[in-house]
Write a protein that holds these residues in place. Structure first.
Motif, short mmCIF file in Angstrom:
data_model
loop_
_atom_site.label_atom_id
_atom_site.label_comp_id
_atom_site.label_asym_id
_atom_site.label_seq_id
_atom_site.Cartn_x
_atom_site.Cartn_y
_atom_site.Cartn_z
N THR A 176 6.49 10.07 -15.75
CA THR A 176 5.15 10.04 -15.17
C THR A 176 4.44 8.75 -15.53
O THR A 176 3.81 8.12 -14.67
N VAL A 177 4.56 8.34 -16.76
CA VAL A 177 3.92 7.11 -17.22
C VAL A 177 4.48 5.91 -16.46
O VAL A 177 3.73 5.03 -16.03
N LEU B 143 3.66 1.75 -12.37
CA LEU B 143 4.01 1.06 -11.12
C LEU B 143 2.87 1.12 -10.11
O LEU B 143 2.62 0.16 -9.39
N ARG B 144 2.18 2.26 -10.06
CA ARG B 144 1.07 2.39 -9.13
C ARG B 144 -0.04 1.40 -9.47
O ARG B 144 -0.60 0.75 -8.58
N VAL B 145 -0.33 1.24 -10.74
CA VAL B 145 -1.35 0.28 -11.15
C VAL B 145 -0.91 -1.13 -10.78
O VAL B 145 -1.71 -1.94 -10.28
N PHE C 211 0.83 -1.20 0.00
CA PHE C 211 0.00 0.00 0.00
C PHE C 211 0.87 1.26 0.00
O PHE C 211 0.62 2.19 -0.76
N LEU C 212 1.90 1.29 0.85
CA LEU C 212 2.78 2.45 0.89
C LEU C 212 3.54 2.63 -0.42
O LEU C 212 3.76 3.77 -0.87
N PHE D 255 2.43 9.69 -5.65
CA PHE D 255 2.96 11.02 -5.44
C PHE D 255 4.21 11.30 -6.29
O PHE D 255 4.44 12.45 -6.67
N SER D 256 4.97 10.28 -6.62
CA SER D 256 6.10 10.52 -7.52
C SER D 256 5.59 10.84 -8.92
O SER D 256 6.18 11.66 -9.62
#
Length: 69
Positions: A34-35, A40-42, A10-11, A18-19
């Motif tokens: 950004t992509v 990575l977030r996904v 989660f962290l 935020f990055s």
């Protein structure tokens, strides 16, 4: 141990989010960082969802309310 892994994933997703925001504001769309950050977030969010499903299925995590019968 399993709950600690959930917190770490989660962290990692939040940090990646935020990055991505930082790269949007700093690069103004001129690079692909950004992509990569949002990809990575996904990935981390999908991993988190799979870990939650596995935890409930295996009995390591218990929902607050029992499943309807």
């Amino acid at each position: 141990m399993f709950k600690a892994l959930l917190v770490v994933v989660f962290l990692a997703a939040v940090i990646s989010l935020f990055s991505g925001l930082f790269y949007i504001l700093r690069d103004r769309g001129q690079s692909s960082r950004t992509v990569h950050a949002l990809t990575l977030r996904v990935f981390f969010c999908m991993l988190l969802l799979l870990l939650l499903v596995y935890g409930i299925y295996s009995g390591q995590l218990m929902p607050n309310h029992p499943w309807p019968v």
